[in-house]
Write a protein that holds these residues in place. Structure first.
Motif, PDB file in Angstrom:
ATOM      1  N   GLY A 177      -3.818  46.167   9.855  1.00  0.00           N
ATOM      2  CA  GLY A 177      -3.322  44.707  10.573  1.00  0.00           C
ATOM      3  C   GLY A 177      -3.973  43.441  10.062  1.00  0.00           C
ATOM      4  O   GLY A 177      -4.872  43.277   9.647  1.00  0.00           O
ATOM      5  N   GLY A 178      -3.307  42.418  10.930  1.00  0.00           N
ATOM      6  CA  GLY A 178      -4.043  41.318  10.955  1.00  0.00           C
ATOM      7  C   GLY A 178      -4.174  40.555   9.512  1.00  0.00           C
ATOM      8  O   GLY A 178      -2.797  40.862   9.036  1.00  0.00           O
ATOM      9  N   VAL A 179      -5.260  39.894   9.076  1.00  0.00           N
ATOM     10  CA  VAL A 179      -5.392  39.422   7.294  1.00  0.00           C
ATOM     11  C   VAL A 179      -5.788  39.171   6.678  1.00  0.00           C
ATOM     12  O   VAL A 179      -6.809  40.359   6.421  1.00  0.00           O
ATOM     13  N   SER A 180      -5.316  40.347   5.945  1.00  0.00           N
ATOM     14  CA  SER A 180      -5.529  40.809   4.542  1.00  0.00           C
ATOM     15  C   SER A 180      -5.946  40.260   3.252  1.00  0.00           C
ATOM     16  O   SER A 180      -4.592  39.886   3.140  1.00  0.00           O
ATOM     17  N   VAL A 181      -6.680  40.501   2.937  1.00  0.00           N
ATOM     18  CA  VAL A 181      -6.504  40.036   1.304  1.00  0.00           C
ATOM     19  C   VAL A 181      -6.299  41.229   0.343  1.00  0.00           C
ATOM     20  O   VAL A 181      -7.504  41.920   0.005  1.00  0.00           O
ATOM     21  N   VAL A 182      -5.033  41.276  -0.871  1.00  0.00           N
ATOM     22  CA  VAL A 182      -4.840  42.893  -1.083  1.00  0.00           C
ATOM     23  C   VAL A 182      -4.656  42.490  -2.572  1.00  0.00           C
ATOM     24  O   VAL A 182      -3.951  41.732  -2.448  1.00  0.00           O
ATOM     25  N   PRO A 183      -5.405  43.147  -3.745  1.00  0.00           N
ATOM     26  CA  PRO A 183      -4.395  43.608  -5.095  1.00  0.00           C
ATOM     27  C   PRO A 183      -3.095  43.610  -5.334  1.00  0.00           C
ATOM     28  O   PRO A 183      -2.303  44.341  -4.170  1.00  0.00           O
ATOM     29  N   ALA A 184      -2.270  42.603  -5.576  1.00  0.00           N
ATOM     30  CA  ALA A 184      -0.539  43.202  -6.033  1.00  0.00           C
ATOM     31  C   ALA A 184      -0.392  45.206  -5.934  1.00  0.00           C
ATOM     32  O   ALA A 184      -0.056  45.500  -5.105  1.00  0.00           O
ATOM     33  N   GLN A 185      -1.263  45.729  -6.101  1.00  0.00           N
ATOM     34  CA  GLN A 185      -0.757  47.641  -7.126  1.00  0.00           C
ATOM     35  C   GLN A 185      -0.998  48.136  -5.685  1.00  0.00           C
ATOM     36  O   GLN A 185      -0.236  49.346  -5.315  1.00  0.00           O
ATOM     37  N   LEU A 186      -1.951  47.256  -4.664  1.00  0.00           N
ATOM     38  CA  LEU A 186      -2.629  48.521  -3.504  1.00  0.00           C
ATOM     39  C   LEU A 186      -1.741  48.303  -2.544  1.00  0.00           C
ATOM     40  O   LEU A 186      -1.354  48.165  -1.422  1.00  0.00           O
ATOM     41  N   ALA A 187      -0.449  46.371  -2.552  1.00  0.00           N
ATOM     42  CA  ALA A 187       0.365  46.262  -1.592  1.00  0.00           C
ATOM     43  C   ALA A 187       1.434  47.036  -1.970  1.00  0.00           C
ATOM     44  O   ALA A 187       2.280  47.306  -0.642  1.00  0.00           O
ATOM     45  N   LYS A 188       1.797  47.018  -2.714  1.00  0.00           N
ATOM     46  CA  LYS A 188       3.178  48.335  -2.710  1.00  0.00           C
ATOM     47  C   LYS A 188       3.588  49.061  -1.953  1.00  0.00           C
ATOM     48  O   LYS A 188       2.656  49.999  -1.263  1.00  0.00           O
ATOM     49  N   MET A 233       3.430  34.903  13.172  1.00  0.00           N
ATOM     50  CA  MET A 233       3.138  36.091  11.583  1.00  0.00           C
ATOM     51  C   MET A 233       1.849  36.746  12.413  1.00  0.00           C
ATOM     52  O   MET A 233       0.976  36.236  12.137  1.00  0.00           O
ATOM     53  N   ARG A 234       2.139  38.364  12.865  1.00  0.00           N
ATOM     54  CA  ARG A 234       1.161  39.266  13.173  1.00  0.00           C
ATOM     55  C   ARG A 234      -0.194  39.685  11.709  1.00  0.00           C
ATOM     56  O   ARG A 234      -0.347  40.469  12.400  1.00  0.00           O
ATOM     57  N   THR A 235       1.869  39.767  10.888  1.00  0.00           N
ATOM     58  CA  THR A 235       0.269  40.661  10.573  1.00  0.00           C
ATOM     59  C   THR A 235       0.923  39.843   8.816  1.00  0.00           C
ATOM     60  O   THR A 235       1.618  38.728   8.457  1.00  0.00           O
ATOM     61  N   VAL A 236      -0.728  39.624   8.196  1.00  0.00           N
ATOM     62  CA  VAL A 236       0.077  38.530   7.122  1.00  0.00           C
ATOM     63  C   VAL A 236      -0.832  38.953   5.585  1.00  0.00           C
ATOM     64  O   VAL A 236      -2.183  39.712   6.076  1.00  0.00           O
ATOM     65  N   ALA A 237      -0.438  38.915   4.566  1.00  0.00           N
ATOM     66  CA  ALA A 237      -1.254  39.456   3.297  1.00  0.00           C
ATOM     67  C   ALA A 237      -1.658  37.703   2.166  1.00  0.00           C
ATOM     68  O   ALA A 237      -1.119  37.826   2.145  1.00  0.00           O
ATOM     69  N   LEU A 238      -2.566  37.857   2.051  1.00  0.00           N
ATOM     70  CA  LEU A 238      -3.267  37.050   0.833  1.00  0.00           C
ATOM     71  C   LEU A 238      -3.129  38.087  -0.619  1.00  0.00           C
ATOM     72  O   LEU A 238      -4.145  38.518  -0.889  1.00  0.00           O
ATOM     73  N   ILE A 239      -2.078  37.602  -1.558  1.00  0.00           N
ATOM     74  CA  ILE A 239      -2.047  39.213  -2.755  1.00  0.00           C
ATOM     75  C   ILE A 239      -2.479  38.104  -3.923  1.00  0.00           C
ATOM     76  O   ILE A 239      -1.566  37.866  -4.535  1.00  0.00           O
ATOM     77  N   ALA A 240      -3.520  38.745  -4.288  1.00  0.00           N
ATOM     78  CA  ALA A 240      -3.743  38.588  -5.251  1.00  0.00           C
ATOM     79  C   ALA A 240      -3.934  39.061  -6.356  1.00  0.00           C
ATOM     80  O   ALA A 240      -3.074  40.579  -6.752  1.00  0.00           O
ATOM     81  N   GLU A 277       4.131  46.174   4.004  1.00  0.00           N
ATOM     82  CA  GLU A 277       4.934  45.105   4.193  1.00  0.00           C
ATOM     83  C   GLU A 277       4.644  44.335   5.621  1.00  0.00           C
ATOM     84  O   GLU A 277       3.316  44.969   6.226  1.00  0.00           O
ATOM     85  N   PHE A 278       4.467  43.023   4.879  1.00  0.00           N
ATOM     86  CA  PHE A 278       4.198  41.852   6.020  1.00  0.00           C
ATOM     87  C   PHE A 278       4.776  41.001   6.588  1.00  0.00           C
ATOM     88  O   PHE A 278       5.540  40.236   5.959  1.00  0.00           O
ATOM     89  N   ASP A 279       4.798  40.421   7.625  1.00  0.00           N
ATOM     90  CA  ASP A 279       5.781  39.074   8.325  1.00  0.00           C
ATOM     91  C   ASP A 279       5.598  38.161   7.445  1.00  0.00           C
ATOM     92  O   ASP A 279       6.550  37.403   6.833  1.00  0.00           O
ATOM     93  N   ALA A 280       3.661  37.815   6.187  1.00  0.00           N
ATOM     94  CA  ALA A 280       3.590  36.198   5.712  1.00  0.00           C
ATOM     95  C   ALA A 280       2.957  36.965   4.595  1.00  0.00           C
ATOM     96  O   ALA A 280       2.672  37.721   5.099  1.00  0.00           O
ATOM     97  N   VAL A 281       3.297  35.899   3.294  1.00  0.00           N
ATOM     98  CA  VAL A 281       2.614  36.671   2.732  1.00  0.00           C
ATOM     99  C   VAL A 281       2.462  35.581   1.539  1.00  0.00           C
ATOM    100  O   VAL A 281       3.418  34.274   1.292  1.00  0.00           O
ATOM    101  N   LEU A 282       1.218  34.910   0.747  1.00  0.00           N
ATOM    102  CA  LEU A 282       0.613  34.328   0.246  1.00  0.00           C
ATOM    103  C   LEU A 282      -0.155  34.647  -1.136  1.00  0.00           C
ATOM    104  O   LEU A 282      -0.471  35.860  -1.243  1.00  0.00           O
ATOM    105  N   VAL A 317     -13.348  31.440   6.965  1.00  0.00           N
ATOM    106  CA  VAL A 317     -11.622  31.627   6.836  1.00  0.00           C
ATOM    107  C   VAL A 317     -12.208  33.601   7.294  1.00  0.00           C
ATOM    108  O   VAL A 317     -12.461  33.872   6.176  1.00  0.00           O
ATOM    109  N   GLU A 318     -11.635  33.959   8.714  1.00  0.00           N
ATOM    110  CA  GLU A 318     -12.264  35.556   8.639  1.00  0.00           C
ATOM    111  C   GLU A 318     -11.261  36.573   7.585  1.00  0.00           C
ATOM    112  O   GLU A 318      -9.261  36.101   8.384  1.00  0.00           O
ATOM    113  N   THR A 319     -11.036  37.301   6.797  1.00  0.00           N
ATOM    114  CA  THR A 319      -9.859  38.354   6.260  1.00  0.00           C
ATOM    115  C   THR A 319      -9.852  39.643   6.003  1.00  0.00           C
ATOM    116  O   THR A 319     -11.412  40.024   6.103  1.00  0.00           O
TER     117      THR A 319
END
Length: 712
Positions: free
Chosen positions: A638-649, A599-606, A652-657, A624-626
């Motif tokens: 790219g990489g591992v991002s922490v992003v609010p749901a409204q801004l993620a619209k 997974m090259r692009t990962v998002a933690l969406i709060a 797209e990411f390989d993996a989402v948590l 943990v670096e984000t």
């Protein structure tokens, strides 16, 4: 596909590469002189170099063996992002994907019946003998898939190449889909330009890339009628613009402006207003537990409605009708310019000018009249005294004329600066308190995002429209967040309603200022052809992720049908209870597993920006670096991002948590359902939801025989 076919295509690729290199050698000459003709020839060589250099890496992606009715031979047509002809014979060697015959590559789905396509000379019919997908990277042939072979069984071949491309890992940029355009997407791309297309597209249906490919097609098909610099794309934010910025260059299209509506409007207003900080307003609408559904119609929807536009039109007419003082103008004692003359100049001689230049021309005309009157005074002392008095009185007269700057006019209309404005404000389709607050801000040169359409409408009415605001085609992406007033404003920038308007009502998280039904935008586009399309097929995510997201869809209160996934299976969606104290360590392990899985692009969406900031700090403390994404950022790296749901619209990411999929963060309301739907549908291959406390009711229970996700 046989080894013999692969070798055949490898030989053809070697031949094509040699032809491209040969033609490249003929356009390497550069010219640096001042001769105009040589400069034109040099520009053409530069354009050819760019086209050939792109073809070097990927000359084509498809082959269609076509036999036209009445022809004795079957002709193999190789289809690429650019067209190429042999220089000696001028016969097509590679067919541009936008050419009429190339449409068969996208619309033909099998069968031995005759098919047809529309060419400049009319409808041409014939038979398809072979449809072959080719993957060429860096000039090397990697994959050959026959999706149709005449006389073969063709079982399961049509989706193999598509599934292979969909299964690839993504990077930090949206890419073109020219090699995998599907039939329903192709119909939209090739629709006539004299239409306003409204596209309701499920999450992952490719609507953004379809719109971008449509621009490339229109420039090819109507190259003598439209220009790239007279096209514009409106997107939701700067980061999304950065994300899509590579698609048009890949398709060989430049000079198409890509911006946000707010940035474009502020530029047109010429610095007369500054935008108020939207973060507080955004926090109010996205706050956890906010009972938005119980509130009255939000200010953004009131100001974005066509009713507000209509009220503004009527009020502006009254404002203009009462513009001149009902008085003669006396330059000095006894020297009178009758009001009838002033009105004749203003309403007759200058009637074809917008109000602001009419005001300027009127005052200039009155000044000329003053100079002529002064020229008739023989006594120098008397002439000097009269000049001083006349000029002072002319300045005073000019100050009596109402303002023509958009924010001051807006303030006057809503704030009741005079009797007529007070009457107008009383009739405004806004609550009185909102009208007064808006007027106060406008008088100070400040505005909310929702006021920009009205301000620019006033500016255009009273100052005219500059050449930079005339468009041949307009794309509005994430259009569910736009207002009817904004659409009507943009319609006024065009001779005909040539629009591509796309979005997803299920992702309408900004419906406090956007639309709730597509008919709202349709009504704003006026007379002319309109087309409505629904893209239900979702290509982004695995079967498991789409079926999981479809569970949320009924709670959005949009009435939309479930998305239809491409059959690309992956791991189950995971919903796991994790205590807050264990969350950082658990996420760290999850990130390691995702990286190990490619997974090259990962998002933690709060749920909110505040939750994202807290999670970012929590993970940093755990080593943990984000990367924390916010509204202020203009690029997605790219990489591992922490992003609010409204801004993620839109991303797209390989993996989402999702770290906060609990019942408090996502209540059972339409807006929370839309936020959760947006967050879940960002994932391509892996989706995990964590909750500390009861899980949100929006994803349903797990004990009723439903196994769309794994609860652990």
């Amino acid at each position: 596909m046989t080894q013999e076919a692969f070798q055949e295509e490898r030989r053809r690729l070697e031949e094509a590469s040699a032809e491209i290199k040969r033609q490249l050698g003929g356009v390497q000459e550069r010219y640096y002189g001042d001769d105009f003709l040589e400069q034109v020839l040099d520009a053409r060589r530069a354009e050819a170099r760019e086209r050939l250099q792109l073809l070097e890496s990927e000359p084509y992606f498809g082959r269609l063996d076509w036999q036209e009715s009445g022809a004795a031979q079957t002709v193999p047509l190789y289809i690429g992002k650019r067209g190429l002809s042999r220089t000696e014979t001028e016969e097509p060697y590679i067919i541009d994907w936008r050419a009429p015959v190339a449409s068969l590559f996208y619309t033909f789905t099998g069968g031995e019946a005759r098919v047809s396509y529309e060419a400049p000379e009319g409808t041409l019919t014939g038979e398809v003998h072979l449809k072959r997908n080719l993957l060429v990277r860096g000039g090397a042939l990697e994959r050959v898939v026959d999706s149709y072979a005449r006389g073969g069984d063709n079982l399961g071949l049509s989706d193999e190449f598509l599934l292979y491309r969909l299964g690839e890992r993504k990077d930090n940029r949206l890419r073109d889909i020219v090699s995998t355009i599907q039939a329903e997407q192709d119909r939209i791309i090739r629709a006539p330009r004299e239409q306003a297309l409204l596209i309701q597209g499920a999450a992952g249906s490719g609507k953004t890339t379809v719109a971008l490919h449509r621009l490339a097609f229109l420039l090819y098909q109507y190259q003598d009628q439209i220009r790239a610099e007279r096209m514009i794309i409106f997107a939701p934010n700067a980061m999304f613009l950065d994300y899509i910025s590579g698609v048009l260059p890949e398709l060989g299209v430049g000079d198409v402006r890509q911006t946000t509506f707010a940035d474009w409007a502020l530029e047109r207003l010429g610095g007369e207003v500054r935008l108020l900080d939207e973060r507080e307003e955004t926090r109010r609408w996205f706050a956890v537990g906010a009972d938005i559904e119980a509130q009255t119609e939000p200010p953004g929807r009131l100001k974005g409605a066509l009713a507000f536009r209509d009220w503004l039109d009527e009020t502006l007419r009254r404002y203009e009708a009462d513009f001149l003082p009902q008085l003669d103008w006396e330059a000095w004692d006894g020297q009178v310019l009758p009001h009838a003359t002033i009105r004749a100049w203003f309403e007759t001689e200058y009637r074809n000018y917008p109000l602001a230049p009419r005001k300027e021309r009127l005052l200039a005309r009155m000044n000329r009249w003053l100079e002529m009157a002064l020229g008739e005074i023989g006594d120098p002392k008397r002439r000097k005294a009269s000049a001083k008095t006349g000029r002072q009185r002319l300045r005073a007269y000019g100050k009596k004329l109402p303002a023509t700057s958009a924010p001051l006019v807006y303030a006057a209309l809503l704030g009741g600066k005079d009797a007529s404005a007070a009457d107008a404000a009383a009739a405004a389709p806004l609550p009185e308190q909102l009208a007064r607050r808006t007027a106060s801000d406008a008088a100070k040169g400040r505005a909310q995002r929702e006021d920009l359409a009205a301000l620019l409408w006033i500016h255009t009415a009273y100052h005219g429209r500059d050449a930079a605001a005339r468009f041949d085609h307009v794309v509005i992406d994430e259009a569910q967040d736009s207002s009817p007033f904004e659409a009507a404003l943009l319609r006024g920038c065009m001779h005909e309603p040539s629009f591509t308007i796309l979005g997803d009502l299920a992702q309408g998280i900004h419906d406090y200022r956007g639309i709730r039904r597509w008919e709202e935008l349709g009504a704003a586009l006026g007379e002319g052809g309109q087309g409505y399309h629904e893209l239900r097929q979702s290509y982004r995510s695995t079967l498991e992720i789409i079926e999981f997201a479809n569970r949320i869809l009924p709670f959005t209160a949009t009435g939309l049908a479930p998305a239809q996934p491409v059959f690309r299976s992956g791991e189950p969606v995971e919903v796991r209870p994790v205590a807050a104290a264990e969350r950082a360590a658990w996420i760290a392990e999850w990130l390691l597993a995702s990286a190990a899985g490619g997974m090259r692009t990962v998002a933690l969406i709060a749920r909110t920006a505040e939750r994202c900031e807290a999670l970012h700090r929590e993970l940093a403390a755990a080593g943990v670096e984000t990367r924390l994404l916010s509204e202020e950022q203009s690029a997605y790296a790219g990489g591992v991002s922490v992003v609010p749901a409204q801004l993620a619209k839109g991303l797209e990411f390989d993996a989402v948590l999702l770290p906060d999929a609990d019942a408090v963060s996502y209540a059972r309301t339409p807006r929370d359902a839309k936020l959760l739907y947006v967050a879940c549908t960002r994932a391509l291959h892996r989706l995990t939801l964590l909750h500390d406390g009861p899980v949100t009711a929006l994803i349903g229970g797990t004990g009723e025989g439903e196994d769309a996700f794994a609860e652990r």
